[in-house]
Design a protein around this motif. Structure first.
Motif, PDB file in Angstrom:
ATOM      1  N   LEU A 166      10.804  23.878  -0.344  1.00  0.00           N
ATOM      2  CA  LEU A 166       9.495  24.202  -0.309  1.00  0.00           C
ATOM      3  C   LEU A 166       8.556  23.448  -1.292  1.00  0.00           C
ATOM      4  CD1 LEU A 166      10.370  26.187   1.642  1.00  0.00           C
ATOM      5  CD2 LEU A 166       9.091  28.096   0.456  1.00  0.00           C
ATOM      6  N   TYR A 167       9.093  23.205  -2.439  1.00  0.00           N
ATOM      7  CA  TYR A 167       8.226  22.470  -3.331  1.00  0.00           C
ATOM      8  C   TYR A 167       8.287  20.874  -3.076  1.00  0.00           C
ATOM      9  CZ  TYR A 167       8.402  26.223  -6.953  1.00  0.00           C
ATOM     10  OH  TYR A 167       8.051  27.381  -7.558  1.00  0.00           O
ATOM     11  N   SER A 168       9.338  20.369  -2.325  1.00  0.00           N
ATOM     12  CA  SER A 168       9.460  18.952  -1.822  1.00  0.00           C
ATOM     13  C   SER A 168       8.476  18.843  -0.683  1.00  0.00           C
ATOM     14  CB  SER A 168      10.801  18.729  -1.330  1.00  0.00           C
ATOM     15  OG  SER A 168      10.974  17.243  -0.957  1.00  0.00           O
ATOM     16  N   LEU A 169       8.204  19.763   0.273  1.00  0.00           N
ATOM     17  CA  LEU A 169       7.366  19.615   1.425  1.00  0.00           C
ATOM     18  C   LEU A 169       5.849  19.811   0.724  1.00  0.00           C
ATOM     19  CD1 LEU A 169       7.425  21.732   4.599  1.00  0.00           C
ATOM     20  CD2 LEU A 169       5.345  21.620   3.243  1.00  0.00           C
ATOM     21  N   THR A 170       5.772  20.433  -0.292  1.00  0.00           N
ATOM     22  CA  THR A 170       4.437  20.535  -1.072  1.00  0.00           C
ATOM     23  C   THR A 170       3.999  19.318  -1.537  1.00  0.00           C
ATOM     24  OG1 THR A 170       4.471  22.847  -1.390  1.00  0.00           O
ATOM     25  CG2 THR A 170       2.692  21.750  -2.824  1.00  0.00           C
ATOM     26  N   GLU A 171       4.931  18.246  -2.245  1.00  0.00           N
ATOM     27  CA  GLU A 171       4.677  17.040  -2.698  1.00  0.00           C
ATOM     28  C   GLU A 171       4.304  16.169  -1.817  1.00  0.00           C
ATOM     29  OE1 GLU A 171       7.693  16.052  -5.353  1.00  0.00           O
ATOM     30  OE2 GLU A 171       7.434  17.558  -6.629  1.00  0.00           O
ATOM     31  N   GLU A 172       4.944  16.325  -0.596  1.00  0.00           N
ATOM     32  CA  GLU A 172       4.856  15.382   0.502  1.00  0.00           C
ATOM     33  C   GLU A 172       3.543  15.417   1.328  1.00  0.00           C
ATOM     34  OE1 GLU A 172       6.237  12.910   1.720  1.00  0.00           O
ATOM     35  OE2 GLU A 172       8.302  13.155   0.609  1.00  0.00           O
TER      36      GLU A 172
ATOM     37  N   CYS B 114       0.775  -1.125  -0.090  1.00  0.00           N
ATOM     38  CA  CYS B 114       0.043  -0.094   0.095  1.00  0.00           C
ATOM     39  C   CYS B 114       1.063   1.387   0.041  1.00  0.00           C
ATOM     40  CB  CYS B 114      -0.875  -0.083   1.064  1.00  0.00           C
ATOM     41  SG  CYS B 114      -2.013  -1.304   1.236  1.00  0.00           S
ATOM     42  N   LEU B 115       0.435   2.377  -0.783  1.00  0.00           N
ATOM     43  CA  LEU B 115       1.097   3.423  -0.726  1.00  0.00           C
ATOM     44  C   LEU B 115       0.607   4.496   0.788  1.00  0.00           C
ATOM     45  CD1 LEU B 115       1.129   5.107  -4.133  1.00  0.00           C
ATOM     46  CD2 LEU B 115       2.870   4.793  -2.794  1.00  0.00           C
ATOM     47  N   LYS B 116       1.375   5.089   1.281  1.00  0.00           N
ATOM     48  CA  LYS B 116       1.211   5.559   2.308  1.00  0.00           C
ATOM     49  C   LYS B 116       0.023   6.915   1.976  1.00  0.00           C
ATOM     50  CE  LYS B 116       3.838   7.841   5.585  1.00  0.00           C
ATOM     51  NZ  LYS B 116       4.862   8.224   6.074  1.00  0.00           N
ATOM     52  N   GLN B 117      -0.911   7.291   2.791  1.00  0.00           N
ATOM     53  CA  GLN B 117      -1.750   8.360   2.675  1.00  0.00           C
ATOM     54  C   GLN B 117      -1.781   9.149   3.828  1.00  0.00           C
ATOM     55  OE1 GLN B 117      -2.224   8.954  -0.556  1.00  0.00           O
ATOM     56  NE2 GLN B 117      -4.300   9.460  -0.278  1.00  0.00           N
ATOM     57  N   THR B 118      -0.848   9.097   4.622  1.00  0.00           N
ATOM     58  CA  THR B 118      -0.798  10.436   5.713  1.00  0.00           C
ATOM     59  C   THR B 118       0.724  10.879   5.375  1.00  0.00           C
ATOM     60  OG1 THR B 118      -0.009   8.545   7.335  1.00  0.00           O
ATOM     61  CG2 THR B 118      -2.156   8.991   7.282  1.00  0.00           C
ATOM     62  N   PRO B 119       0.743  12.182   5.928  1.00  0.00           N
ATOM     63  CA  PRO B 119       2.087  12.739   5.616  1.00  0.00           C
ATOM     64  C   PRO B 119       3.014  12.133   6.606  1.00  0.00           C
ATOM     65  CG  PRO B 119       0.495  14.109   6.912  1.00  0.00           C
ATOM     66  CD  PRO B 119      -0.235  12.976   6.453  1.00  0.00           C
ATOM     67  N   ILE B 120       4.663  12.512   6.111  1.00  0.00           N
ATOM     68  CA  ILE B 120       5.455  11.914   6.919  1.00  0.00           C
ATOM     69  C   ILE B 120       5.654  12.729   8.353  1.00  0.00           C
ATOM     70  CG2 ILE B 120       6.490  11.016   4.919  1.00  0.00           C
ATOM     71  CD1 ILE B 120       8.462  13.417   4.982  1.00  0.00           C
ATOM     72  N   GLY B 121       6.216  12.133   9.286  1.00  0.00           N
ATOM     73  CA  GLY B 121       6.195  13.268  10.481  1.00  0.00           C
ATOM     74  C   GLY B 121       7.308  14.260  10.328  1.00  0.00           C
ATOM     75  N   VAL B 122       7.430  15.184  11.389  1.00  0.00           N
ATOM     76  CA  VAL B 122       8.336  16.358  11.370  1.00  0.00           C
ATOM     77  C   VAL B 122       9.632  16.047  11.196  1.00  0.00           C
ATOM     78  CG1 VAL B 122       8.791  18.575  12.240  1.00  0.00           C
ATOM     79  CG2 VAL B 122       6.548  17.730  12.359  1.00  0.00           C
ATOM     80  N   ASN B 123      10.271  15.152  11.928  1.00  0.00           N
ATOM     81  CA  ASN B 123      11.630  14.764  12.010  1.00  0.00           C
ATOM     82  C   ASN B 123      12.085  14.241  10.417  1.00  0.00           C
ATOM     83  OD1 ASN B 123      11.711  15.493  14.594  1.00  0.00           O
ATOM     84  ND2 ASN B 123      11.315  13.502  15.411  1.00  0.00           N
TER      85      ASN B 123
ATOM     86  N   LYS C 287      14.345  14.985   5.388  1.00  0.00           N
ATOM     87  CA  LYS C 287      14.219  15.060   3.618  1.00  0.00           C
ATOM     88  C   LYS C 287      14.670  16.409   3.099  1.00  0.00           C
ATOM     89  CE  LYS C 287      11.064  13.724   0.241  1.00  0.00           C
ATOM     90  NZ  LYS C 287      11.464  12.618  -0.317  1.00  0.00           N
ATOM     91  N   LEU C 288      14.112  17.289   3.784  1.00  0.00           N
ATOM     92  CA  LEU C 288      14.488  18.757   3.316  1.00  0.00           C
ATOM     93  C   LEU C 288      15.909  19.209   3.452  1.00  0.00           C
ATOM     94  CD1 LEU C 288      11.449  20.724   4.814  1.00  0.00           C
ATOM     95  CD2 LEU C 288      11.436  19.497   2.677  1.00  0.00           C
ATOM     96  N   SER C 289      16.585  18.690   4.376  1.00  0.00           N
ATOM     97  CA  SER C 289      18.106  18.999   4.533  1.00  0.00           C
ATOM     98  C   SER C 289      18.881  18.654   3.323  1.00  0.00           C
ATOM     99  CB  SER C 289      18.613  18.372   6.048  1.00  0.00           C
ATOM    100  OG  SER C 289      17.658  19.174   7.052  1.00  0.00           O
ATOM    101  N   SER C 290      18.411  17.268   2.802  1.00  0.00           N
ATOM    102  CA  SER C 290      19.312  16.948   1.699  1.00  0.00           C
ATOM    103  C   SER C 290      18.986  17.636   0.265  1.00  0.00           C
ATOM    104  CB  SER C 290      18.734  15.349   1.297  1.00  0.00           C
ATOM    105  OG  SER C 290      17.263  15.224   0.948  1.00  0.00           O
ATOM    106  N   LYS C 291      18.102  18.441   0.234  1.00  0.00           N
ATOM    107  CA  LYS C 291      17.970  19.431  -0.937  1.00  0.00           C
ATOM    108  C   LYS C 291      18.997  20.276  -1.215  1.00  0.00           C
ATOM    109  CE  LYS C 291      14.131  17.303  -1.772  1.00  0.00           C
ATOM    110  NZ  LYS C 291      14.168  16.092  -2.783  1.00  0.00           N
ATOM    111  N   ASP C 292      19.023  21.211  -2.302  1.00  0.00           N
ATOM    112  CA  ASP C 292      20.116  21.843  -2.585  1.00  0.00           C
ATOM    113  C   ASP C 292      19.903  23.560  -2.748  1.00  0.00           C
ATOM    114  OD1 ASP C 292      22.038  19.635  -3.175  1.00  0.00           O
ATOM    115  OD2 ASP C 292      21.098  19.471  -5.275  1.00  0.00           O
ATOM    116  N   SER C 293      18.430  23.594  -2.568  1.00  0.00           N
ATOM    117  CA  SER C 293      18.157  25.055  -2.488  1.00  0.00           C
ATOM    118  C   SER C 293      16.814  25.068  -1.528  1.00  0.00           C
ATOM    119  CB  SER C 293      17.706  25.820  -3.560  1.00  0.00           C
ATOM    120  OG  SER C 293      16.769  25.109  -4.343  1.00  0.00           O
TER     121      SER C 293
END
Length: 584
Positions: free
Chosen positions: A189-195, A164-173, A178-184
């Motif tokens: 912000l776009y990654s957070l929106t997708e999540e 099954c695919l997850k249908q609840t958002p991931i936890g804050v930690n 996940k966001l810390s691995s981004k380059d900008s």
């Protein structure tokens, strides 16, 4: 909330998936080919519609009608925990072509199945039995909520558990990592929106729940419609959000258009009530009772009929949604259309709103519990107002949207002008090219220094105005100008917001957005703003500012008086003790 969903596409022509990038990657690797007798047609609305040119995007009501019609061709089926998908779909396809189906979990495993034709629902119902129990009585209500069971001794219908695919958002930690691995910051912000954004399956399920409840309400009002509004449809819905619905009875009244040619006319006899509010309360009380007694899976009914907007609240266990049902709430629907329009004009808008809502929730600026907190709607209006202030503006004002409207867009609700343009292609892009990182920094500085004590936020005009009342925070209702949508907010919560904006602006300016650098495990940029230390520092500085303020002369003198009195009393006691120990 439905904790997980699995989507299996019946698509052999290689058409583009309607999910976002995450879902595309998953389904390309996990796609299963089912029987060739199953049709390959998929009719859905792509999440990528928001990135199409404005003249290719669908209007709010056209999109809602398509989804409502799609829901009328769907059934919701409770399945065994181990089920053979191929045989499951093969059996259902005997009743008609299947466009699409998916599985999810909520108090058991469920499948949403969409047929190509509505007539297939009737065929499926004819082959469905009414359950019998020796110990319990059942209400013989034939809804589109079904159960499927393997016949005794038939083991071929089962298989190992379904992924099954997850249908609840991931936890804050996990989100921070996940966001810390981004380059900008923009990527963050776009990654957070997708999540966090609603998936197409989740939206489909929301419309299906409305359609199932409409089947119950239609016993009293055959031409009624139950429509979702708010976060479910305005483009800013987060996975796990409540399902807000309203019972639309306007379609019944709109049927009385033709006038007879002769001198006589017929009209329906109606039950008269003292007021429209009284009628709404009665309707919701009856529908709520019917849903509570006869609606499969509907539990925990609460009738909140004396609120400003009467409603009934309950949980729909098969979907996992918490539901609020109101009646003829046209203003709320118009507000949903307005936010949807703004969400479609510029992809930065959704990224800003999703990210700032997450930021506010993490630091307890907003809450899912009613109280003095800022609501998500108020925070969204604040984001829109800020984007209207940019030069050039990112978003148009509400008055500008009204001026672009066509005659068929004209709308008046309870004496208020609620007209806005529905054709997105008529709205000109102002050419603002600021990055999300820059807009985020400016947002914090804008509201960290905003004169809330005397100014009001008004997205109709797109400029500050003097407050008409003494409430700590005044945000004018877009379609009911006399109302303040943030009247519940108290001084403490507003001070927390201002302090948090100032702290966040300072962190970004200090270097929180310089990039991941050599250590991608260290939170940076927007990820750094989601840590608890940010709100702790903001509140600490706020308290420090209060303690450094000079005390009044009266308080100083009172403290000195108490101190001297205590000293004098201590000296007197000591003197008395010494004198009593001396020999006479």
């Amino acid at each position: 909330m439905a904790s997980s969903v699995k989507m299996w596409r019946l698509n052999f022509s290689g058409r583009e998936s309607f999910l976002g990038k995450l879902q595309k990657t998953y389904f390309n690797s996990k796609r299963k080919i089912v029987s060739e007798s199953v049709p390959a047609k998929i009719q859905t609305t792509s999440k990528t519609d928001e990135y199409k040119p404005r003249d290719e995007r669908k209007s709010f009501y056209k999109l809602q009608e398509e989804r409502r019609e799609q829901a009328e061709r769907c059934v919701l089926i409770n399945c065994p925990p181990k089920i053979n998908e191929k045989k499951f779909i093969k059996q259902l396809s005997r009743h008609g072509n299947i466009n699409n189906y998916f599985f999810y979990e909520s108090f058991g495993m469920y499948a949403v199945v969409e047929f190509s034709e509505k007539d297939s629902i009737g065929s499926l119902r004819e082959a469905t039995n009414i359950p019998h129990s020796q110990h319990e009585a059942t209400v013989p209500f034939k809804s589109r909520l079904l159960s499927i069971k393997a016949n005794s001794g038939n083991q071929s219908f089962s298989q190992p558990s379904v992924q099954c695919l997850k249908q609840t958002p991931i936890g804050v930690n996990e989100l921070i990592q996940k966001l810390s691995s981004k380059d900008s910051v923009d990527q963050q912000l776009y990654s957070l929106t997708e999540e966090y954004q609603l998936t197409e399956e989740n939206v489909c399920l929301r419309f299906l729940v409305c359609s199932l409840l409409k089947d119950i309400a239609a016993a009293y009002f055959p031409e009624c419609i139950i429509r979702p509004f708010g976060s479910s449809v305005n483009g800013f819905g987060k996975l796990g959000c409540d399902l807000d619905m309203f019972l639309d009875l306007d379609a019944i009244s709109r049927g009385n258009i033709k006038q007879p040619a002769g001198g006589l006319s017929l009209e329906y006899q109606m039950k008269r009530t003292s007021s429209e509010r009284s009628a709404t309360q009665s309707i919701l009380a009856v529908i709520g009772e019917c849903v509570d007694q006869f609606g499969p899976g509907c539990v925990g009914m609460q009738k909140i009929l004396n609120a400003r907007c009467p409603l009934v609240r309950f949980a729909h266990q098969p979907s996992g949604f918490q539901c609020d049902l109101t009646a003829n709430n046209r203003v709320a629907m118009k507000s949903s259309e307005l936010l949807y329009l703004y969400s479609q004009l510029d992809r930065r808008v959704r990224a800003m709103v999703f990210s700032l809502r997450c930021w506010a929730r993490v630091h307890s600026i907003t809450s899912n519990i009613a109280g003095a907190w800022i609501t998500n709607f108020s925070l969204t209006v604040m984001v829109i107002f800020f984007l209207q202030q940019r030069s050039p503006a990112v978003l148009p004002t509400l008055d500008q949207l009204r001026d672009l409207a066509e005659p068929h867009d004209k709308c008046t609700i309870e004496g208020n002008d609620c007209t806005i343009v529905s054709d997105l292609s008529k709205i000109q892009d102002q050419g603002n090219t600021e990055t999300l990182e820059h807009l985020l920094q400016e947002f914090f500085e804008f509201y960290g220094n905003f004169a809330f004590s005397r100014l009001s936020i008004n997205i109709r005009k797109g400029k500050e105005q003097y407050k008409p009342e003494a409430a700590p925070l005044h945000i004018q209702n877009p379609f009911e100008p006399t109302l303040n949508v943030s009247k519940n907010v108290n001084n403490t919560q507003l001070e927390n917001l201002v302090a948090l904006c100032q702290e966040s602006a300072w962190l970004l300016q200090k270097g929180g957005a310089v990039g991941p650098g050599h250590n991608r495990d260290t939170p940076w940029g927007f990820a750094a703003l989601l840590q608890p230390s940010v709100s702790q520092a903001a509140r600490s500085k706020g308290r420090r500012r209060k303690t450094l303020e000079p005390a009044s002369k009266r308080m100083k003198s009172l403290l000195e008086s108490l101190k001297s009195s205590k000293t004098s009393a201590g000296a007197a006691d000591s003197s008395k003790k010494n004198s009593s120990t001396k020999p006479h």
